[in-house]
Design an enzyme around this catalytic site. Sequence first.
Site, PDB file in Angstrom:
ATOM      1  N   LYS A  58      -6.854   5.956  -7.641  1.00 29.05           N
ATOM      2  CA  LYS A  58      -7.922   4.980  -7.845  1.00 29.05           C
ATOM      3  C   LYS A  58      -8.934   5.059  -6.692  1.00 29.05           C
ATOM      4  CE  LYS A  58      -8.803   0.066  -8.140  1.00 29.05           C
ATOM      5  NZ  LYS A  58      -8.301  -1.281  -8.325  1.00 29.05           N
TER       6      LYS A  58
ATOM      7  N   GLU B 101      -1.088  10.250   0.993  1.00 29.88           N
ATOM      8  CA  GLU B 101      -0.051  11.070   0.362  1.00 29.88           C
ATOM      9  C   GLU B 101      -0.665  11.949  -0.730  1.00 29.88           C
ATOM     10  OE1 GLU B 101       0.131   7.822   0.935  1.00 29.88           O
ATOM     11  OE2 GLU B 101       2.186   7.152   1.325  1.00 29.88           O
TER      12      GLU B 101
ATOM     13  N   GLY C   9      -4.203  -0.956  -9.522  1.00 30.41           N
ATOM     14  CA  GLY C   9      -3.414   0.279  -9.482  1.00 30.41           C
ATOM     15  C   GLY C   9      -2.184   0.227 -10.370  1.00 30.41           C
ATOM     16  N   ARG C  10      -1.403  -0.855 -10.264  1.00 33.96           N
ATOM     17  CA  ARG C  10      -0.150  -0.925 -11.036  1.00 33.96           C
ATOM     18  C   ARG C  10      -0.369  -1.354 -12.480  1.00 33.96           C
ATOM     19  NH1 ARG C  10      -0.612  -4.049  -6.777  1.00 33.96           N
ATOM     20  NH2 ARG C  10      -0.779  -6.302  -7.006  1.00 33.96           N
TER      21      ARG C  10
ATOM     22  N   GLU D  87       5.196  -5.680  -6.133  1.00 34.28           N
ATOM     23  CA  GLU D  87       3.922  -5.539  -5.417  1.00 34.28           C
ATOM     24  C   GLU D  87       2.968  -6.673  -5.816  1.00 34.28           C
ATOM     25  OE1 GLU D  87       1.452  -1.731  -3.767  1.00 34.28           O
ATOM     26  OE2 GLU D  87       1.641  -1.800  -5.910  1.00 34.28           O
TER      27      GLU D  87
ATOM     28  N   HIS E 135      29.478   1.527 -14.904  1.00 33.10           N
ATOM     29  CA  HIS E 135      30.505   2.196 -14.097  1.00 33.10           C
ATOM     30  C   HIS E 135      30.109   2.235 -12.635  1.00 33.10           C
ATOM     31  CE1 HIS E 135      32.871   3.384 -17.574  1.00 33.10           C
ATOM     32  NE2 HIS E 135      31.688   3.386 -18.183  1.00 33.10           N
TER      33      HIS E 135
ATOM     34  N   LYS F 292       0.697   1.410   6.568  1.00 31.52           N
ATOM     35  CA  LYS F 292      -0.263   2.525   6.447  1.00 31.52           C
ATOM     36  C   LYS F 292      -1.029   2.704   7.754  1.00 31.52           C
ATOM     37  CE  LYS F 292      -1.541   2.096   1.533  1.00 31.52           C
ATOM     38  NZ  LYS F 292      -2.631   1.798   0.611  1.00 31.52           N
TER      39      LYS F 292
HETATM   40  O1  F6P Z   1       0.862   1.175  -2.364  1.00 35.30           O
HETATM   41  C1  F6P Z   1      -0.402   0.632  -2.383  1.00 35.30           C
HETATM   42  C2  F6P Z   1      -1.253   1.185  -3.472  1.00 35.30           C
HETATM   43  O2  F6P Z   1      -2.559   0.760  -3.227  1.00 35.30           O
HETATM   44  C3  F6P Z   1      -0.807   0.781  -4.874  1.00 35.30           C
HETATM   45  O3  F6P Z   1      -1.183  -0.483  -5.228  1.00 35.30           O
HETATM   46  C4  F6P Z   1      -1.440   1.852  -5.687  1.00 35.30           C
HETATM   47  O4  F6P Z   1      -0.917   1.894  -6.974  1.00 35.30           O
HETATM   48  C5  F6P Z   1      -1.104   3.057  -4.851  1.00 35.30           C
HETATM   49  O5  F6P Z   1      -1.252   2.602  -3.519  1.00 35.30           O
HETATM   50  C6  F6P Z   1      -1.939   4.273  -5.096  1.00 35.30           C
HETATM   51  O6  F6P Z   1      -3.292   4.032  -4.889  1.00 35.30           O
HETATM   52  P1  F6P Z   1      -4.404   5.052  -5.377  1.00 35.30           P
HETATM   53  O7  F6P Z   1      -4.355   5.126  -6.856  1.00 35.30           O
HETATM   54  O8  F6P Z   1      -5.699   4.464  -4.885  1.00 35.30           O
HETATM   55  O9  F6P Z   1      -4.128   6.382  -4.751  1.00 35.30           O
END
Ligand code: F6P
Length: 549
Positions: free
Chosen positions: A209, A215, A270-271, A356, A387, A515
């Site tokens: 987003k 990452e 995002g979620r 979250e 189990h 972060k």
């Molecule tokens: O972990 C924080 C967060 O902002 C989430 O809410 C989001 O889904 C994720 O990082 C990834 O964010 P992006 O889509 O901006 O890379």
Amino acid sequence: MLHTDNPTTTDAWKKLEDHFAQLKDQHLRDLFKADPQRFEKFSFEVDGTLYDFSKNRITEETLDLLIQLAEETKVPAAIESMLRGERINATEGRAVLHTALRNFTDQELLVEGENVLEEVRDVQRQMKDFCDRLHSGEWTGFTGKKVRHVVNIGIGGSHLGPQMVTEALKKYQKPDIEVHFISNVDGTDAAEVLRKVDPETTLFIIASKTFTTKETIANAHTARSWFLETAKDEAHVSKHFVALSTNTEAVSKFGIAPENTFRFWDWVGGRFSLWSAIGLSVACALGYDRFEELLRGAEAMDKHLKNTLMRQNIPVLMALLSIWYTNFFEAQSHAVLPYDQYLRLLPEYLQQLQMESNGKTAMRNGEFVNFQTQPVIWGAAGTNGQHSFFQLIHQGTVLIPSDFLAPVNSHNPIGEHHPMLLSNFFAQTEALMKGKTEEEVRAELEKKGMAGEELEQLVSHKVFEGNKPSTSIMFDLLTPHALGSLIAMYEHKTFVQGVIWNLYSFDQWGVELGKQLAGTIEEEILGNKEAEHDSSTAGLIGYYIQKRK
Ligand code: F6P
């Protein structure tokens, strides 16, 4: 507008406390005995899915009071505000309109004068066109070969939803395309996926987003370098990399052309972004039409949320039950137990969605809560969980309410597997509810010929208290439509719960501190900066620097 009052100050909350004092010692077994109509009273069928709430520790009075709580905390008005596109995500100054992504009506939805549905449909057409070209073989890699592998690179909401849905709907997977996911910044994640794919036939989807998530950007650069080792020429990147983002500027800086960028908007959290361009990997895996069926399933649940009285409104009831257990029974976790192997990633997906969103302590008025908020969400596919951790749910010291989910029909009806699976589903919910009394244990042991000390030693170990609440959710078959409806149900449950708790459910400031610190420490490890830490953190960083090869 959303209310800003502490929910514990409502009349309903006080009445619920009194009601809890009366109900807490009542056993579900007795509630069932007293009312043969309990299943009929507390179960609802919506859009082909059955929701049975009757094995919850509730009476009609409990529901009346919980509904009163929802009324006093203005849940209906909050639902309207969300669906209208008001800026209810106030700490980020944004509207919350993931429902617009699956709104197939021909009405307008104006946000600041713009009809957002038109923009949504433009991107949907772009996605459909892209998928059609990919599946027909018109879109080829740099050597003219058809794309066989799609790799989604993203994390959090840009990963969990697409991965869970792709796995859940594997039965609908296009035969000649394989979808893979890279999310973790641990190089092992990228290495293991890249080992399986071929640069000539692989398409990378960079899903972010913000397009600033470290990452994802690190993994995207690694994938591009890996690709260029074979392709050599940067000009080939356009055939193998597309992006899904709201940040079109950062995407173009990365080197992905506007025609290969699928945009979405800051009003998609995002979620909650699975329904936007972030779902492109799902559409690549299943074909765009199946993706649309998923959206239509979610739309059906949106309509249910909007048009159904709270007393029969599934997401509202799910939210209220969770509040009942969290705030009155003080349950600290909630198990999600899908009896469908295809749904094995659902608990992980729901962890982000719910934890979250509502894992927070500040209320909308800036004060801190004096009550518990989001319980821990966890779980695993049945029967594997049985189990492993079911022992604790049955006989442990903590109360763990649970959702059991199962299809009436299996996509893989092999022999007697499905009846066996469902027998376990029914047996577990019954056992959790009923338990086994001391009397029953004694009678059972005596029947086996046991007596005296031998029997006495075993009795307490074999007693099951029971009275463990569960909600059963049964859908006909795990289709895209059924899954869309189920996910949207959990989204709305999360929202309603946040409304009642007086939380802002659509921000996530709690992930920021880690972060920030990671950024500084990375510089320190690379030798670019010095920083001060407590003795433990300094000791650990020093140990790592000293020992690493
Ligand atoms: O972990 C924080 C967060 O902002 C989430 O809410 C989001 O889904 C994720 O990082 C990834 O964010 P992006 O889509 O901006 O890379």
